[in-house]
Design a protein around this motif. Structure first.
Motif: not given
Length: 302
Positions: A205-225
């Protein structure tokens, strides 16, 4: 008539097979070779096997089984279990059929993910579901946290042991007033805009792009399925699920269906840990062996 059929070749099923094989029980392990952790390159938290790949873990287990003539392994899928006066009849996808006195259901769980575009491209490479399993590898990095808000708050508290740079993405889920107050107290950053796209390369992962136009740089993460049982074999036999989503059973996996046991995440969905599932397989196998012994069924001469 087999002494016991173990359905599912994850850590619980593998360990149950080993224990019963060593107890001279005539056992069959049936596994369709489609584990939940197949997307993961390394498993952690299992002493002497820290960092082992799921495929290698299974391969090592099957090599150990070769020492015990009482163990039979089949790569197949159980599609039907029929209750009989004494035991069960097992039917598989490939048309095999046999009788068995006992069953250990160790089929585990499957995951239901939130609707995040191309999440699967990163899951198992840089996005994971267990901080205890993969937090060390992402320590001190800018991380994303995805999933149901209540779950992510708990995960965020734990995850701070590995990284302080966290952003929670609710993917369109708005916060309640209580959640907003909790955010203020915890000093966490939360973005509620829906996720438009995750971007990166080779699963990283490098970036999370949001519908509101924000682009936030991240290198990884976690999810709670959300987790649910991988098969309905147990419920079709009449076993109800408990409040966590596992099959109702006692502390050693014995269900209300005579001769049917559950182990690992088929019994307790949480916590989802390799070593905990393996330990559950040991306990359940010992309970099966004790029950067979009390019924006058002794170990085979194999």
């Amino acid at each position: 008539m087999k002494d016991c059929t173990i359905i599912g070749g994850g850590p619980a099923g593998l360990n149950a097979t080993l224990v019963l094989g060593r107890a001279r029980r005539d056992v069959v392990l049936v596994d369709n070779n489609d584990p939940r952790n197949k997307v993961t390159f390394a498993s952690h938290g299992f002493v002497t096997r820290d960092g082992v790949s799921p495929s290698e873990f299974r391969q090592l287990a099957n090599q150990e089984f070769n020492r015990y003539p009482s163990i039979t392994t089949l790569q197949d899928k159980v599609v039907e279990i029929i209750r009989k006066a004494e035991g069960f009849t097992i039917k598989t996808e490939l048309g095999q059929e046999w009788a068995t006195r006992k069953i250990i259901l160790a089929t585990g769980v499957k995951e239901r993910f939130p609707n995040i575009p191309n999440l699967r491209n990163f899951y198992g490479r840089s996005i994971f579901n267990c901080p205890y399993c993969d937090g060390w590898e992402l320590r001190d990095q800018p991380l994303a946290l995805f999933g149901v808000v209540d779950y992510t708050f708990h995960t965020a508290e734990i995850l701070r042991n590995w990284s302080q740079d966290l952003v929670i993405f609710t993917n369109g889920e708005e916060l309640t007033k209580n959640q907003e107050e909790q955010i203020k107290k915890s000093n966490l950053r939360v973005e509620t805009s829906p996720i438009r796209l995750l971007t990166g390369q080779d699963g990283i992962l490098q970036k999370v792009e949001l519908e509101n136009g924000l682009v936030i740089e991240r290198v990884g993460g976690f999810i709670t399925p959300e987790l649910e049982q991988a098969t309905d074999l147990g419920t079709l036999l009449g076993v109800k699920l408990n409040e966590t989503g596992g099959h109702h059973s006692d502390e050693v996996g014995n269900t209300k269906i005579t001769g049917l046991f559950v182990a690992g995440e088929a019994s307790n969905v949480y916590p989802s840990q390799l070593i905990i599932a393996a330990a559950s397989g040991v306990e359940t196998a010992m309970a099966v062996n004790v029950e067979l012994t009390h019924e006058g069924v002794l170990g085979s001469e194999k």
